[in-house]
Write a protein that holds these residues in place. Structure first.
Motif, PDB file in Angstrom:
ATOM      1  N   VAL A  70       1.499  -1.015  -0.207  1.00 56.22           N
ATOM      2  CA  VAL A  70      -0.037   0.053  -0.056  1.00 56.22           C
ATOM      3  C   VAL A  70       0.711   1.201  -0.037  1.00 56.22           C
ATOM      4  O   VAL A  70       0.802   2.090  -0.623  1.00 56.22           O
ATOM      5  CB  VAL A  70      -1.084   0.222   1.195  1.00 56.22           C
ATOM      6  CG1 VAL A  70      -1.319   1.185   1.249  1.00 56.22           C
ATOM      7  CG2 VAL A  70      -1.747  -0.682   1.506  1.00 56.22           C
ATOM      8  N   THR A 109      -1.730   6.959   0.277  1.00 54.76           N
ATOM      9  CA  THR A 109      -2.073   5.036   0.922  1.00 54.76           C
ATOM     10  C   THR A 109      -3.451   5.781  -0.142  1.00 54.76           C
ATOM     11  O   THR A 109      -4.050   6.770  -0.098  1.00 54.76           O
ATOM     12  CB  THR A 109      -2.283   5.572   2.330  1.00 54.76           C
ATOM     13  OG1 THR A 109      -3.212   6.465   2.745  1.00 54.76           O
ATOM     14  CG2 THR A 109      -1.181   5.270   3.577  1.00 54.76           C
ATOM     15  N   ARG A 110      -3.941   4.256  -0.364  1.00 53.01           N
ATOM     16  CA  ARG A 110      -4.775   4.359  -1.187  1.00 53.01           C
ATOM     17  C   ARG A 110      -6.070   3.389  -0.192  1.00 53.01           C
ATOM     18  O   ARG A 110      -5.398   2.975   1.022  1.00 53.01           O
ATOM     19  CB  ARG A 110      -4.797   2.693  -2.310  1.00 53.01           C
ATOM     20  CG  ARG A 110      -4.393   1.722  -1.549  1.00 53.01           C
ATOM     21  CD  ARG A 110      -4.185   0.698  -3.228  1.00 53.01           C
ATOM     22  NE  ARG A 110      -3.691   0.167  -2.768  1.00 53.01           N
ATOM     23  CZ  ARG A 110      -3.771  -1.298  -2.070  1.00 53.01           C
ATOM     24  NH1 ARG A 110      -4.815  -1.177  -1.578  1.00 53.01           N
ATOM     25  NH2 ARG A 110      -2.661  -2.295  -2.423  1.00 53.01           N
ATOM     26  N   ALA A 127      -8.087   1.516   2.124  1.00 53.13           N
ATOM     27  CA  ALA A 127      -6.961  -0.444   2.347  1.00 53.13           C
ATOM     28  C   ALA A 127      -7.204  -1.489   3.709  1.00 53.13           C
ATOM     29  O   ALA A 127      -7.245  -0.631   4.742  1.00 53.13           O
ATOM     30  CB  ALA A 127      -5.593  -1.184   2.615  1.00 53.13           C
ATOM     31  N   ALA A 161      -5.731  -4.588   6.542  1.00 57.08           N
ATOM     32  CA  ALA A 161      -4.223  -4.665   6.205  1.00 57.08           C
ATOM     33  C   ALA A 161      -3.269  -4.821   7.168  1.00 57.08           C
ATOM     34  O   ALA A 161      -3.814  -4.938   7.934  1.00 57.08           O
ATOM     35  CB  ALA A 161      -4.061  -2.580   5.496  1.00 57.08           C
TER      36      ALA A 161
END
Length: 215
Positions: free
Chosen positions: A90, A111-112, A114, A117
């Motif tokens: 990520v 960041t996306r 997620a 995680a």
């Protein structure tokens, strides 16, 4: 009566000014955070090892992680962090050189979103670095004295720029709602604010009017 009324009005103005100043002060926008505070040195990371913890949700657009470095020993210089999920990496970043106190680790890329995680810390070369946090019950373990617990680092995901508390009221309400269950939700935060204001007004009324009525 007039003296008490003037004193009450001055007190209200001072309190209101402090609240407004606090609400309009700018700080880095917090996109998300862990569920523990940096109460004590919690996660110790030694050279050649990785210390990982689960992150239920990584927010979108964070470019830094804020944490507390409790202490540095053995000549440790850098603290690395890597976030992964089932799709792969990520984001990642390095605090170099590492220093004690509240620190921010830049993340690349941003960041996306997620879910479920994993965030891992590592120290290259030599030494040890301890990160502030607290103990937390392992998800799925029984509650009570027999609950299984683990040490968790306290983290905050930060977005670029700065924002005031006032501009983030909607986000704060959403986070509050996410932490509630049952019939309560984001609306209960505003209800609590209204109750606090009402309690303050009642207190001022009793201070100004009741002594005069008692005579």
């Amino acid at each position: 009566m007039r003296a008490r009324l003037a004193a009450a009005a001055a007190g209200v103005l001072v309190i209101a000014a402090v609240i407004v100043a606090f609400a309009l002060s700018s700080n880095p926008p917090v996109a998300g955070q862990s569920s523990v505070e940096p109460i004590r040195p919690s996660v110790g990371v030694s050279a050649g090892t990785r210390q990982c913890q689960a992150v239920s949700r990584v927010p979108r657009g964070a470019d830094r992680i804020r944490l507390v470095v409790a202490y540095i020993a053995g000549g440790a210089r850098d603290l690395r962090v890597e976030i992964t999920d089932r799709h792969g990496r990520v984001s990642a970043g390095t605090l170099a050189p590492a220093r004690s106190g509240t620190q921010q680790i830049p993340l690349h890329p941003r960041t996306r979103v997620a879910r479920r995680a994993t965030l891992c810390f590592s120290v290259p070369m030599r030494g040890q670095i301890a990160i502030g946090g607290d103990t937390k019950r392992i998800k799925g373990s029984p509650k009570g004295p027999q609950a299984q617990k683990q040490q968790v680092a306290s983290l905050s995901f930060l977005r670029p720029g700065s924002a005031s508390w006032f501009s983030q009221t909607g986000t704060i309400a959403d986070r509050y709602a996410n932490s509630q269950t049952g019939v309560t939700g984001g609306w209960s935060l505003w209800m609590a604010v209204l109750f606090a204001v009402a309690a303050g007004l009642i207190g001022l009324w009793s201070l100004v009017w009741l002594p005069g009525r008692a005579r």
